[in-house]
Structures are given as C-alpha cells and as structure tokens.
Scaffold this active site. Structure first.
Site, PDB file in Angstrom:
ATOM      1  N   LYS A  52       7.315  22.636  -8.153  1.00  0.00           N
ATOM      2  CA  LYS A  52       6.010  21.705  -8.052  1.00  0.00           C
ATOM      3  C   LYS A  52       6.185  20.545  -8.914  1.00  0.00           C
ATOM      4  O   LYS A  52       5.612  19.433  -8.409  1.00  0.00           O
ATOM      5  CB  LYS A  52       4.876  22.534  -8.551  1.00  0.00           C
ATOM      6  CG  LYS A  52       3.494  21.923  -8.499  1.00  0.00           C
ATOM      7  CD  LYS A  52       2.612  22.917  -7.957  1.00  0.00           C
ATOM      8  CE  LYS A  52       1.433  22.070  -7.632  1.00  0.00           C
ATOM      9  NZ  LYS A  52       1.640  21.517  -6.191  1.00  0.00           N
ATOM     10  N   GLU A  58       2.399  13.859   6.410  1.00  0.00           N
ATOM     11  CA  GLU A  58       1.913  15.030   5.276  1.00  0.00           C
ATOM     12  C   GLU A  58       1.923  16.312   5.875  1.00  0.00           C
ATOM     13  O   GLU A  58       2.412  17.340   5.520  1.00  0.00           O
ATOM     14  CB  GLU A  58       0.567  14.951   4.916  1.00  0.00           C
ATOM     15  CG  GLU A  58       0.016  15.933   3.807  1.00  0.00           C
ATOM     16  CD  GLU A  58       0.920  16.318   2.527  1.00  0.00           C
ATOM     17  OE1 GLU A  58       1.812  15.789   2.409  1.00  0.00           O
ATOM     18  OE2 GLU A  58       0.467  17.224   2.302  1.00  0.00           O
ATOM     19  N   ARG A  99       7.295  25.811 -11.480  1.00  0.00           N
ATOM     20  CA  ARG A  99       8.276  24.799 -12.117  1.00  0.00           C
ATOM     21  C   ARG A  99       9.923  25.156 -11.719  1.00  0.00           C
ATOM     22  O   ARG A  99      10.763  24.103 -11.673  1.00  0.00           O
ATOM     23  CB  ARG A  99       8.211  24.380 -13.354  1.00  0.00           C
ATOM     24  CG  ARG A  99       6.749  24.000 -14.067  1.00  0.00           C
ATOM     25  CD  ARG A  99       6.502  23.963 -15.553  1.00  0.00           C
ATOM     26  NE  ARG A  99       7.498  22.974 -15.864  1.00  0.00           N
ATOM     27  CZ  ARG A  99       6.967  21.686 -15.833  1.00  0.00           C
ATOM     28  NH1 ARG A  99       5.869  21.297 -15.729  1.00  0.00           N
ATOM     29  NH2 ARG A  99       7.604  20.877 -16.530  1.00  0.00           N
ATOM     30  N   LYS A 130       4.123  19.643   5.026  1.00  0.00           N
ATOM     31  CA  LYS A 130       3.705  20.863   4.801  1.00  0.00           C
ATOM     32  C   LYS A 130       4.404  21.979   5.400  1.00  0.00           C
ATOM     33  O   LYS A 130       4.807  23.026   4.796  1.00  0.00           O
ATOM     34  CB  LYS A 130       2.480  20.963   4.829  1.00  0.00           C
ATOM     35  CG  LYS A 130       1.396  21.646   3.984  1.00  0.00           C
ATOM     36  CD  LYS A 130       1.185  21.099   2.942  1.00  0.00           C
ATOM     37  CE  LYS A 130       2.027  20.474   1.998  1.00  0.00           C
ATOM     38  NZ  LYS A 130       1.700  19.674   1.006  1.00  0.00           N
ATOM     39  N   HIS A 143      10.405   5.535  20.634  1.00  0.00           N
ATOM     40  CA  HIS A 143      11.935   5.065  20.151  1.00  0.00           C
ATOM     41  C   HIS A 143      12.578   5.919  19.745  1.00  0.00           C
ATOM     42  O   HIS A 143      13.121   5.750  18.798  1.00  0.00           O
ATOM     43  CB  HIS A 143      11.320   3.960  19.309  1.00  0.00           C
ATOM     44  CG  HIS A 143      10.369   2.848  19.839  1.00  0.00           C
ATOM     45  ND1 HIS A 143      10.912   1.806  20.420  1.00  0.00           N
ATOM     46  CD2 HIS A 143       9.194   2.594  19.662  1.00  0.00           C
ATOM     47  CE1 HIS A 143      10.035   1.012  20.648  1.00  0.00           C
ATOM     48  NE2 HIS A 143       8.784   1.734  20.315  1.00  0.00           N
ATOM     49  N   TRP A 200      14.902  25.867 -12.665  1.00  0.00           N
ATOM     50  CA  TRP A 200      15.258  25.244 -11.503  1.00  0.00           C
ATOM     51  C   TRP A 200      16.669  24.514 -11.496  1.00  0.00           C
ATOM     52  O   TRP A 200      16.810  23.596 -12.284  1.00  0.00           O
ATOM     53  CB  TRP A 200      14.443  24.260 -11.002  1.00  0.00           C
ATOM     54  CG  TRP A 200      14.309  23.783  -9.389  1.00  0.00           C
ATOM     55  CD1 TRP A 200      14.016  23.965  -8.559  1.00  0.00           C
ATOM     56  CD2 TRP A 200      14.945  22.487  -9.341  1.00  0.00           C
ATOM     57  NE1 TRP A 200      14.166  23.447  -7.364  1.00  0.00           N
ATOM     58  CE2 TRP A 200      14.812  22.253  -7.875  1.00  0.00           C
ATOM     59  CE3 TRP A 200      15.809  21.463  -9.773  1.00  0.00           C
ATOM     60  CZ2 TRP A 200      15.452  21.160  -7.096  1.00  0.00           C
ATOM     61  CZ3 TRP A 200      16.542  20.427  -9.254  1.00  0.00           C
ATOM     62  CH2 TRP A 200      16.292  20.375  -7.888  1.00  0.00           C
ATOM     63  N   GLU A 240       8.066  22.656   4.280  1.00  0.00           N
ATOM     64  CA  GLU A 240       8.259  23.239   2.993  1.00  0.00           C
ATOM     65  C   GLU A 240       7.855  24.544   2.938  1.00  0.00           C
ATOM     66  O   GLU A 240       8.303  25.408   2.138  1.00  0.00           O
ATOM     67  CB  GLU A 240       6.986  22.603   1.985  1.00  0.00           C
ATOM     68  CG  GLU A 240       7.445  21.002   1.527  1.00  0.00           C
ATOM     69  CD  GLU A 240       6.122  20.849   0.572  1.00  0.00           C
ATOM     70  OE1 GLU A 240       6.234  19.918  -0.538  1.00  0.00           O
ATOM     71  OE2 GLU A 240       4.939  20.623   0.750  1.00  0.00           O
ATOM     72  N   ASN A 254      14.524  21.910 -20.840  1.00  0.00           N
ATOM     73  CA  ASN A 254      13.862  21.250 -19.482  1.00  0.00           C
ATOM     74  C   ASN A 254      14.359  19.842 -19.234  1.00  0.00           C
ATOM     75  O   ASN A 254      13.693  19.133 -20.038  1.00  0.00           O
ATOM     76  CB  ASN A 254      12.242  21.616 -19.337  1.00  0.00           C
ATOM     77  CG  ASN A 254      11.661  20.753 -18.179  1.00  0.00           C
ATOM     78  OD1 ASN A 254      10.395  20.461 -18.507  1.00  0.00           O
ATOM     79  ND2 ASN A 254      12.312  20.584 -17.101  1.00  0.00           N
ATOM     80  N   GLY A 255      15.038  19.643 -18.420  1.00  0.00           N
ATOM     81  CA  GLY A 255      15.544  18.060 -18.349  1.00  0.00           C
ATOM     82  C   GLY A 255      16.932  17.997 -17.705  1.00  0.00           C
ATOM     83  O   GLY A 255      17.513  18.978 -17.275  1.00  0.00           O
ATOM     84  N   CYS A 295      11.757  23.419 -14.305  1.00  0.00           N
ATOM     85  CA  CYS A 295      11.960  24.313 -15.586  1.00  0.00           C
ATOM     86  C   CYS A 295      10.749  24.235 -16.197  1.00  0.00           C
ATOM     87  O   CYS A 295      10.072  23.425 -16.356  1.00  0.00           O
ATOM     88  CB  CYS A 295      13.284  23.858 -16.371  1.00  0.00           C
ATOM     89  SG  CYS A 295      14.920  23.794 -15.346  1.00  0.00           S
TER      90      CYS A 295
END
Ligand code: G6P
Length: 611
Positions: A606, A484, A27, A488, A507, A73, A491, A99-100, A2
């Site tokens: 983000k 990573e 955000r 990426k 395995h 968000w 996402e 926000n929170g 947010c």
C-alpha cells in the site's frame, strides 16, 4: 513498504507486536519476524504472512516485555526465512529491523567482507546491522554513537529499530525518509510505521523526523539529531478511532472502504462546504490565495491511483481556473531535471503521505523555489509536513491495498480547490460557482445510490470473471476514470487491463477487439456522449463485448451494451466521483470470484516507501 512495530514496557510484547504487524501487513506481506528480549535476544522469522509467527510457542512469548517486529515487502533478496527481518550482527550483539533501502549497501558489504564478516541473507539490512557493529567495535563506542556515525555514511531511506544484548530496557530507533510513530503510554512505549498498531493503547504520539534518533526506555523517550543535540519531543493527539481500522462486518477492507464512501466524502466536505451561506472553506488555499491566483502554472506529482486523481484535477483546474496544469509521475519528475521554480505551484497528491518518489519530487521542487501544496490523507505524514500548505482528504484510514475511498476524497478536495480558485480568479461565474457547490453537496447521496446497485454489479462480474484481458475507455473527465478502472482491475484480479482515451483506441487497442475482449466504457451523459456512442458502435461492429457505466435514464447505450452499470446524473466536473464507483465494485467482485486476496494482492504494497 515493510512495516515495523516495537514495544517496550510492562505487558507481554509479543501479542502487541503480532497484532501490530497484522495491522501493518498492507505495507508488505511476504515474510515477517519478531525478536524478543529474554535472558538474551530470541528471534523467530518466517516466509509468508504474519500469521506464520503464531507458530512460535516458546515460553518467551508470554514473558518478554521488550521486542521488535517486521513485515516485509522484498527489495533485496527473495522472500525467505533467511531474508526476513529482524537481522542480527555477526557477534549476535545487535538485532535490527529496517524499513527502506540502503543504496550503498554493496560497497559497505565489500568493506565488511574484507574484514571477515559473513552474511546469512541477501539483504541490505544485514549489511547495515553489521556496519553499525563494526563501527561500535572499532571506535569502542556506544550503540547510539555507532548509529550516528553509520547513518551519516548510509545512502538511502530507513527507519531502523535496534536492540542490543546487555541493554534489555532500551531500544534505539532512527529515521530518514521512511515513517516512524512513537506511541506514548504510562511506563510503556510503542513504535510503528503508522499509528494503526498503537491506537488501541494510546492516542498520544510523536512523529519522528528525518535524521533523528530516538532512545527509548519504558519511562523515557530521548530524541536527538545525528549531531547528538537533544530535540524536545512534540506530543500530538491522534485523531483516529479503533473502529476505523477494523472491517466492521465486511468480508474485506476493500469492500468496507468502498462502502465507507458516502461517509468519507461527507467527512471530506464537513466544515468546508456550507450550503447555507454558499461558502467553501479551505484554509490551506485561502491563506495562500495569491500564490494560486498568480501561479504561472501548476504541476501535479503523484503515483498510482493518486496520479489518476491528478489527471482529473488537470481537467478541473484548467477548465475552472485557466491555469496551465502538468501532471507528472513523481518517479519521472524527480529524475528528469524538470524546469520548475518560483511562481510554480506543485500539488503533491498522496494517500499515505509517505510515497518515496513523491516525497523526493517535493523536495526537489521546494529547493527550486516552487510552492508546495499537499493533498494528503494520512495526518502528520511526511508529505503533509514537508508541504508549505495543504488540505487533508479526511477519508479515514485506508487499509485495502487498492485505493478506493482515498481516491474519491482526493477528487473532492481537488474539485473544491478548483472551484475556490476559479471563483477568486473570476474564471467561473457566480452562477457556476453556486451550481458546483450544489452538485458537491449531493455527491455523498449519489455515491450511496450507486452502492445500492452493488448486487447487480456482482451479476455483471460473474460474466467477466474469467476474462484474460480488459479494455477501459473514457473521454474527458472520464478518461482518467478509465485508467483508474483498469488499474483497479489488474491490481485486484490480475487480469490484464488497459485504460485508454476512447478516441485513441483507433490508434492501437482496436486491434485487440474480438468476441473475447470485454470493453468497459465510462459513458455517462456529458459533452462527449455522442462521440462515445460512436465508439461503442465501433467496438460492437467488431464483436467486442461492451459493458458501460451509463447515466440513469440512458436508453440508447443500454440498448447497445451487453451489460450496463447505472449511476445518477451529475455535472461532468464531478462525474469521476460517481462513475468510478461501479468500476471499484466490479473489480472487487471479479477479484473475489477468482478466489484472490483482494486486500493484499500479490507483489503490491500500500505504501511504497522505496523508489
Ligand atoms: C501504491 C498503492 C496505491 C497508491 C500508490 C500511491 O501503489 O498500492 O493504491 O495509489 O501507491 O500511494 P500514495 O499513498 O502516495 O497515494
């Protein structure tokens, strides 16, 4: 998560807030809203991107000079017009953005329902605004006083900004756990979750601290703590330019940020690496060198991409400094009653410096007596301020949700730390030290060389844009790069991707291999090269498709792989800085080829300021 923006002053508030919200969309971007002060408070809110708010065509948008805005968000309640902020209290007196997360909103809501309050949304925020109103009515108190009382009872994290009918020249904000910056102008003030909505108007800012209340009018900022004691605001100068937060001719922020890397890494090394005198200056480490050199162990906490940087750092620090390192997801560390205390060094890695889990993990370790070192990109952020010491990554603002240049800058800072501490501890020789410095100095040029191959990586992307699954494999320093790379890709492209240590594939993941599974090997020349070659053979023997990131001049793997992405040779300590670049570019192009919004992938944000 947010983003909030508010304005109070002399110009039209709506364009300032709208533009600010667009800057903060990273955000959260599932719904948004703005409330403006006219004769009364007017609110417009919509499901979808901030651009939806452009449909507000009432006169008030050109006249009002005070307002608050929010981009969401979703946490409590699905994205919808009703759940979008701002939220208004039952009487209509108070309008609030938040926000929170208010964790005890359930019990507060029950209390309010029993008193006859009704709710139009499913949000914790609507509970909070009514809770404040209820206190105000019962105690016959000012808004400021009611907020102080309410916030002492609230459990969770918040930044809130409140407008009150009848007080058109005042906003009241409060913070705990989520970020808030106030921009100080002449006869006007700007409030936002970070400095990006503020930068084009003023460079003078105040970072509000936890448990502080800010009472803001066009000409004045009064800061107080929840005990009603005044606090002298500390005005800082922003070290950021507008151009840094714009796309600069690139189609997406992500692509711009990938291409920023030679520059951002140069900035990260600037003033630190001195090749003339063969010195590395990292003030935050030097001032506490004995803490590092005597550390019993180092614990690294982080989330997401920053956690992957932590995994690379584990290899770097253990190899160069011979200090045991543990790398923890901050969200697990904070809840699992970890054994941590004096003599431990905790390194927190965070691009935003605001990730809720990382913040709390730090608080816990700090209380237990550990020394906290922050590796943070956002200057002045909560994690930077909570740390005993630290080193900024100086990557510049990162807007694309998927982290790219922040990651390589984190790796650079962590490598410098390992080299510096290793030298101090004499766990590396002077010759090694000099070689590492020389290698570091070449990194920006080598990254640039990889970027120049982006057209050929785009061609590789075309072959795999329709894949359903992907496997990323690497060994040693390149194992975290495999993780990573997989992160990426998922996402940005929503392709299911997994990263594994190459040897571990036997395995489990090898069962997935068939002619439809692309397997991406990070296979640069290092100590494990021959082992990786065998792993590639094993995939080829099962008809898997092999893409490989290889070192220049490698003909062996080139001859085995279906597609290759070539990078310059580099010492294995620094290999991740180079080998990750093709995976960033590949993910970007696959995401674009699939027609997706790579800067704002679905469901992601983000800055994860809720746990
Ligand atoms: C989110 C972002 C990631 C980031 C992670 C940790 O998931 O989308 O890009 O790596 O948070 O964020 P931090 O700001 O603490 O590095």
């Amino acid at each position: 998560m947010c983003g909030i923006v508010a304005y109070i002053g002399k110009q039209a508030a709506y364009p300032v807030i709208l533009k600010g919200l667009k800057r903060l969309e990273y955000r959260g971007y599932d719904s948004s809203g703005i409330a403006l002060f006219g004769e009364t408070v007017n609110t417009f809110k919509k499901k979808g991107r901030v651009a939806e708010l452009e449909a507000w065509d009432e006169e008030i948008i050109s006249t009002a000079t005070v307002g608050i805005g929010h981009t969401r968000w979703a946490t409590h309640g699905e994205p919808s017009d009703a759940n979008a902020h701002p939220h208004t209290s039952n009487s209509g007196r108070l309008t609030l953005v938040h926000n929170g997360i208010i964790e005890n909103y359930g019990s507060l809501k029950q209390e309010l329902v029993q008193k006859g309050y009704t709710f139009k949304s499913e949000t914790d925020t609507e509970v909070l605004v009514n809770f404040i109103e209820d206190i105000q009515i019962n105690n016959n108190s000012s808004l400021e006083e009611a907020m102080r009382i309410a916030l002492k009872r609230v459990v969770g994290a918040y930044v809130i900004i409140v407008m009150e009918e009848g007080f058109p020249n005042r906003l009241i904000a409060a913070r705990k756990g989520s970020p808030l910056v106030i921009g100080v102008g002449e006869g006007e003030h700007f409030l936002a979750s970070d400095a990006s909505p503020i930068i084009e108007y003023t460079k003078k800012v105040i970072y509000v601290n936890d448990y502080e209340l800010a009472i803001i009018s066009p000409d004045e900022i009064i800061l107080k703590n929840l005990g009603n004691e005044p606090i002298t605001p500390y005005i800082q100068q922003l070290d950021m330019e507008l151009a840094q937060i714009e796309k600069g001719g690139f189609d997406h922020f992500m692509l711009k940020e990938i291409f920023d890397q030679p520059g951002s890494l140069t900035d990260c090394l600037r003033g630190r690496l001195d090749m003339e005198n063969l010195t590395l200056t990292l003030a935050g480490v030097e001032e506490h060198m004995s803490v590092f050199s005597q550390a019993k162990r180092i614990i690294i906490v982080a989330c997401g991409t920053s956690w992957h940087a932590g995994l690379v750092a584990e290899y770097m620090i253990e190899t160069l400094c011979r200090i045991p390192v543990e790398v923890e997801y901050a969200s697990e560390f904070r809840y699992r009653n970890p054994v941590v205390g004096e003599g431990d060094v905790l390194i927190a890695i965070s691009q935003s410096g605001e990730t809720a889990d990382t913040l709390v993990a730090i608080e816990k370790a700090k209380e237990a007596g550990a020394f906290i070192f922050g590796v943070v990109n956002a200057v002045g952020s909560s994690i930077a301020r909570l740390s005993h010491s630290g080193a900024y990554t100086h990557a510049g603002p990162e807007i694309g949700v998927a982290s790219t240049k922040a990651f390589t800058a984190q790796l650079t800072v962590l490598a410098m730390m390992a080299i510096k501490i290793g030298r101090e501890k004499k766990t590396i020789t002077e010759a090694e030290y000099n070689r590492y410095l020389a290698e570091l100095a070449l990194i920006p040029e080598k990254v640039k060389a990889v970027l120049e191959t982006h057209e050929s990586i785009k061609e590789v992307a075309k072959h795999y844009a329709d894949a359903r699954d992907f496997l990323f494999l690497g060994r040693g320093y390149n194992f975290p790069v495999a993780l990573e790379g997989a992160l990426k890709l998922k996402e940005i492209s929503y392709i299911h991707a997994e990263g594994y240590p190459a040897a571990e594939m036997k395995h489990g993941p090898i069962a997935l291999v068939d002619e439809n599974l692309p397997v991406l090997f990070i296979a640069t020349k290092d100590a494990y090269y021959e082992k990786i070659v065998s792993n590639i053979q094993e995939i080829k023997a099962r008809k898997g498709m092999v893409i490989a990131v290889i070192s220049e001049g490698d003909t062996q793997i080139r001859g085995m792989a279906d597609h290759v992405m070539v990078v310059p040779e580099v010492d294995e300590l620094l290999a991740p800085l180079i080998s990750v670049i093709p995976t960033q570019i590949l993910s970007y192009y696959i995401g674009v080829l699939r027609g997706l919004d790579v800067d704002k992938p679905r469901n992601l944000a983000k800055s994860v300021t809720v746990e």
